[in-house]
Every structure is written in structure tokens, then in C-alpha cells.
Design a protein around this motif. Structure first.
Motif, PDB file in Angstrom:
ATOM      1  N   ALA A  58     -11.714  -6.801  -8.573  1.00 14.88           N
ATOM      2  CA  ALA A  58     -11.879  -7.891  -7.677  1.00 14.88           C
ATOM      3  C   ALA A  58     -10.741  -9.009  -7.831  1.00 14.88           C
ATOM      4  CB  ALA A  58     -13.093  -8.611  -7.740  1.00 14.88           C
ATOM      5  N   GLY A  59     -10.337  -9.521  -6.988  1.00 16.44           N
ATOM      6  CA  GLY A  59      -9.139 -10.493  -6.968  1.00 16.44           C
ATOM      7  C   GLY A  59      -8.314 -10.723  -5.744  1.00 16.44           C
ATOM      8  N   LYS A  60      -7.231 -11.433  -5.789  1.00 13.03           N
ATOM      9  CA  LYS A  60      -6.285 -11.631  -4.679  1.00 13.03           C
ATOM     10  C   LYS A  60      -5.222 -10.706  -4.917  1.00 13.03           C
ATOM     11  CE  LYS A  60      -7.630 -16.448  -3.888  1.00 13.03           C
ATOM     12  NZ  LYS A  60      -7.152 -17.881  -3.632  1.00 13.03           N
ATOM     13  N   TYR A  61      -4.793 -10.107  -3.424  1.00 12.25           N
ATOM     14  CA  TYR A  61      -3.702  -9.156  -3.722  1.00 12.25           C
ATOM     15  C   TYR A  61      -2.860  -9.560  -2.203  1.00 12.25           C
ATOM     16  CZ  TYR A  61      -6.325  -6.363  -6.454  1.00 12.25           C
ATOM     17  OH  TYR A  61      -7.122  -5.931  -7.772  1.00 12.25           O
ATOM     18  N   LYS A  62      -1.503  -9.198  -2.502  1.00 12.41           N
ATOM     19  CA  LYS A  62      -0.691  -9.256  -1.501  1.00 12.41           C
ATOM     20  C   LYS A  62      -0.089  -7.808  -0.833  1.00 12.41           C
ATOM     21  CE  LYS A  62       1.096 -14.166  -2.241  1.00 12.41           C
ATOM     22  NZ  LYS A  62       2.309 -14.760  -2.336  1.00 12.41           N
ATOM     23  N   LEU A  63      -0.144  -7.508   0.406  1.00 12.07           N
ATOM     24  CA  LEU A  63       0.403  -6.555   0.940  1.00 12.07           C
ATOM     25  C   LEU A  63       1.969  -6.793   1.533  1.00 12.07           C
ATOM     26  CD1 LEU A  63      -2.276  -4.625   3.005  1.00 12.07           C
ATOM     27  CD2 LEU A  63      -1.499  -4.221   0.588  1.00 12.07           C
ATOM     28  N   VAL A  64       2.913  -6.089   0.924  1.00  8.14           N
ATOM     29  CA  VAL A  64       4.215  -6.492   1.511  1.00  8.14           C
ATOM     30  C   VAL A  64       4.645  -5.158   2.064  1.00  8.14           C
ATOM     31  CG1 VAL A  64       6.614  -7.100   0.846  1.00  8.14           C
ATOM     32  CG2 VAL A  64       4.610  -7.887  -0.636  1.00  8.14           C
ATOM     33  N   GLU A  65       5.127  -5.420   3.533  1.00  6.11           N
ATOM     34  CA  GLU A  65       5.480  -4.221   4.332  1.00  6.11           C
ATOM     35  C   GLU A  65       6.812  -3.867   4.301  1.00  6.11           C
ATOM     36  OE1 GLU A  65       4.754  -3.361   8.996  1.00  6.11           O
ATOM     37  OE2 GLU A  65       4.715  -5.287   8.557  1.00  6.11           O
ATOM     38  N   THR A  66       7.001  -2.613   4.417  1.00  2.00           N
ATOM     39  CA  THR A  66       8.307  -2.052   4.526  1.00  2.00           C
ATOM     40  C   THR A  66       8.101  -1.532   6.145  1.00  2.00           C
ATOM     41  OG1 THR A  66       8.261  -0.603   2.438  1.00  2.00           O
ATOM     42  CG2 THR A  66       9.689   0.217   4.077  1.00  2.00           C
ATOM     43  N   VAL A  67       8.939  -2.331   6.749  1.00  2.00           N
ATOM     44  CA  VAL A  67       8.837  -2.299   8.255  1.00  2.00           C
ATOM     45  C   VAL A  67       9.359  -0.798   8.972  1.00  2.00           C
ATOM     46  CG1 VAL A  67       9.119  -3.553  10.371  1.00  2.00           C
ATOM     47  CG2 VAL A  67       8.865  -4.559   8.333  1.00  2.00           C
ATOM     48  N   PRO A  68       8.665  -0.112  10.005  1.00  3.66           N
ATOM     49  CA  PRO A  68       9.363   1.026  10.509  1.00  3.66           C
ATOM     50  C   PRO A  68      10.630   0.595  11.362  1.00  3.66           C
ATOM     51  CG  PRO A  68       7.091   0.929  10.875  1.00  3.66           C
ATOM     52  CD  PRO A  68       7.276  -0.335  10.157  1.00  3.66           C
ATOM     53  N   THR A  69      11.623   1.392  11.489  1.00  6.08           N
ATOM     54  CA  THR A  69      12.750   1.071  12.438  1.00  6.08           C
ATOM     55  C   THR A  69      12.157   0.660  13.929  1.00  6.08           C
ATOM     56  OG1 THR A  69      14.148   2.442  11.155  1.00  6.08           O
ATOM     57  CG2 THR A  69      15.075   1.789  13.232  1.00  6.08           C
ATOM     58  N   GLY A  70      12.805  -0.475  14.132  1.00  3.05           N
ATOM     59  CA  GLY A  70      12.634  -1.043  15.802  1.00  3.05           C
ATOM     60  C   GLY A  70      11.498  -1.949  15.853  1.00  3.05           C
ATOM     61  N   TYR A  71      10.674  -2.239  14.826  1.00  2.00           N
ATOM     62  CA  TYR A  71       9.473  -3.041  14.663  1.00  2.00           C
ATOM     63  C   TYR A  71       9.687  -4.379  13.812  1.00  2.00           C
ATOM     64  CZ  TYR A  71       6.731   0.688  16.877  1.00  2.00           C
ATOM     65  OH  TYR A  71       5.983   1.713  17.651  1.00  2.00           O
ATOM     66  N   ILE A  72       8.795  -5.268  14.328  1.00  3.31           N
ATOM     67  CA  ILE A  72       9.034  -6.746  13.560  1.00  3.31           C
ATOM     68  C   ILE A  72       7.972  -6.832  12.580  1.00  3.31           C
ATOM     69  CG2 ILE A  72       9.075  -9.084  14.168  1.00  3.31           C
ATOM     70  CD1 ILE A  72       9.968  -8.653  16.752  1.00  3.31           C
ATOM     71  N   ALA A  73       8.119  -7.096  11.345  1.00  6.33           N
ATOM     72  CA  ALA A  73       7.270  -7.189  10.372  1.00  6.33           C
ATOM     73  C   ALA A  73       6.211  -8.462  10.726  1.00  6.33           C
ATOM     74  CB  ALA A  73       7.854  -7.821   8.960  1.00  6.33           C
ATOM     75  N   ASP A  74       5.062  -7.878  10.270  1.00  5.32           N
ATOM     76  CA  ASP A  74       3.894  -9.206  10.471  1.00  5.32           C
ATOM     77  C   ASP A  74       3.665 -10.159   9.355  1.00  5.32           C
ATOM     78  OD1 ASP A  74       1.818 -10.037  12.216  1.00  5.32           O
ATOM     79  OD2 ASP A  74       0.275  -8.918  11.048  1.00  5.32           O
ATOM     80  N   GLY A  75       4.731  -9.725   8.467  1.00  5.99           N
ATOM     81  CA  GLY A  75       4.672 -10.921   7.274  1.00  5.99           C
ATOM     82  C   GLY A  75       3.937 -10.330   6.145  1.00  5.99           C
ATOM     83  N   THR A  76       3.807 -11.083   4.988  1.00  7.46           N
ATOM     84  CA  THR A  76       3.139 -10.609   3.739  1.00  7.46           C
ATOM     85  C   THR A  76       1.588 -11.007   4.175  1.00  7.46           C
ATOM     86  OG1 THR A  76       4.881 -11.486   2.392  1.00  7.46           O
ATOM     87  CG2 THR A  76       2.445 -11.039   1.586  1.00  7.46           C
ATOM     88  N   THR A  77       0.709  -9.956   3.877  1.00  9.38           N
ATOM     89  CA  THR A  77      -0.859 -10.056   4.246  1.00  9.38           C
ATOM     90  C   THR A  77      -1.675 -10.335   2.872  1.00  9.38           C
ATOM     91  OG1 THR A  77      -0.394  -8.315   6.051  1.00  9.38           O
ATOM     92  CG2 THR A  77      -2.665  -8.946   5.384  1.00  9.38           C
TER      93      THR A  77
END
Length: 249
Positions: A58-77
Motif C-alpha cells: 500500500a502506498g503511492k506510485y507513479k507510472l512513467v510511460e514509454t510512449v508508442p511511436t506516433g502517440y502523445i504521452a498522457d503524462g505521469t500517472t
């Protein structure tokens, strides 16, 4: 925790010794590191687009995305796991990615009315030269970047428009490969694909063409004077040659 859609993610935790008296026996062995690496890759299901992570505290986490080619990142979740989350009631996270988008509009330079019968190729730099990108044409008529696609000449529709999705970030060159009948071709132009260039708000590029002009019936205006000038030169040369021979005799 269950990720229902998006790109690849990894939450990778292992012991890191800090200080001179840290216990190095807790470090992962090379074999264990390889096992963790392979397990993380196996967490991604290509069939349903889900990634499942178990046994997180239990706790806080961050998802950092490796963006697929041709797509725009949704930022850190950011995610917060509590004791209410379990294997039967996981914390579900949906990550949406929007493809990049460009709309090309072909116009008559004078009337600014849409033109049909035009096609474009999209090129990127590859070392010292350029490479033409390939695309797949969707049912709605839009073109989507696809390394294995069969479309290279992206033709405009009846409204003089071509919508292109999934272009890689960075500089691209738009080259008119099919020129509308009766019009002059235009030079290639450079465009910069950024995270602001999304399919929801595509970059609009207007490409005007001027009509080509044909003077005379079957010949251009310069052809007849050129023929006359050529005939005069030939006649003059023949006269000079005749005079020289006569003088010798």
C-alpha cells in the motif's frame, strides 16, 4: 493493480545498498535480475492491452510511460494503493493515448477552392538522405502511419483534404507526389510534429497550387520564333560558305 489500456509500464523494485556498512548479501544475483526483467516483459498482454502487477505494498506510485511511436504521452500517472485493493478488487487505471494528427488541404491559389487529384508523400531524414513513410488507409479515409503499410501516395478526398495520423515526433517533409491536372507543382515543405499536434486538434497545412498556362494552339510562344531564327542562321551559314568557295575559284 490492473492497467486496462495504454503503453508498456514497469514497476521495478530491488534492494540498493547505501553506505559503507550496507549488507550486500541482499543484492539480486545476475540470474535473479534476468528473471525480474523477463517477468516484467511478460506482464504485458498484447491481446487485451492489460498489464497486471501483484503484491505491491500500500502506498503511492507513479507510472512513467514509454510512449508508442506516433502517440502523445498522457503524462505521469499517480496511483495510490490502499488495503481496500486486492486481487479480486484491483486498483484499475486506464491510460489513454492520442495519436498525432495532420490535415493537408489542397487549394487553388487564386480562388482558394479545394482541389482534388492531388497526392502527397511524407518523408523523414535517415542519415544523409530521406526515407518515405508508409501508411495504412482506414475505413474512414484517414491515413495511419504503419511501417508495414502499402500506401505511400496519400491522396486527398473529394473535399481536397488528407488527414494523417500517427506521425512520429520531430521534423517531417511533405512532398507533393501527384500534381492536380492543369496545375504547377509546389516545392516540399517541412513540418514539426509535437505533442500539441494531436488528432483532436490536428496541424492544418494549406497547400495552394497555381494553374499552368499554355500559350498558342499547339506550340509554346517561343517555339515559332526559335524555328525562324534557326532557319535564318542556317541560310546565313550557307551563303557565307558559297561566297568563300566562289572567292577561291
Amino acid at each position: 493493480m490492473e492497467i486496462e489500456a495504454g503503453a508498456k509500464y514497469a514497476l521495478y523494485f530491488h534492494y540498493m545498498p547505501i553506505g559503507s556498512d550496507a549488507d550486500t548479501d541482499l543484492l539480486l544475483t545476475p540470474e535473479q535480475r534476468e528473471h525480474v526483467y523477463r517477468e516484467i516483459r511478460n506482464k504485458r498482454s498484447h491481446k487485451n492491452g492489460k498489464a497486471i502487477f501483484k503484491y505491491l505494498k500500500a502506498g503511492k506510485y507513479k507510472l512513467v510511460e514509454t510512449v508508442p511511436t506516433g502517440y502523445i504521452a498522457d503524462g505521469t500517472t499517480e496511483i495510490e494503493l490502499t488495503d481496500k485493493h486486492s486481487e479480486t478488487a484491483p486498483c484499475k487505471v486506464t491510460v489513454n493515448n492520442c495519436p498525432t494528427g495532420v490535415k493537408i488541404i489542397k487549394l487553388d491559389a487564386k480562388t482558394e477552392k479545394p482541389l482534388t487529384g492531388a497526392g502527397f508523400r511524407i518523408k523523414v531524414k535517415d542519415g544523409t538522405g530521406f526515407v518515405t513513410l508508409s501508411f495504412t488507409k482506414q475505413e474512414d479515409g484517414k491515413y495511419f502511419f504503419d511501417k508495414n503499410g502499402k500506401e505511400m501516395d496519400l491522396m486527398v478526398d473529394k473535399n481536397g483534404e488528407a488527414v494523417i495520423l500517427g506521425l512520429p515526433m520531430g521534423a517531417v517533409w511533405i512532398e507533393e507526389s501527384v500534381v492536380p491536372k492543369g496545375y504547377f507543382p509546389v516545392t516540399a515543405r517541412k513540418a514539426e510534429i509535437t505533442k500539441e499536434t494531436s488528432a483532436l486538434s490536428p496541424m492544418v497545412i494549406k497547400v495552394p497550387n497555381s494553374k499552368s498556362v499554355k500559350l498558342g494552339l499547339d506550340n509554346d510562344w517561343w517555339e515559332i520564333p526559335a524555328m525562324i531564327a534557326g532557319a535564318v542562321l542556317l541560310l546565313g551559314g550557307a551563303v557565307v560558305l558559297y561566297v568563300r568557295r566562289k572567292n577561291k575559284n
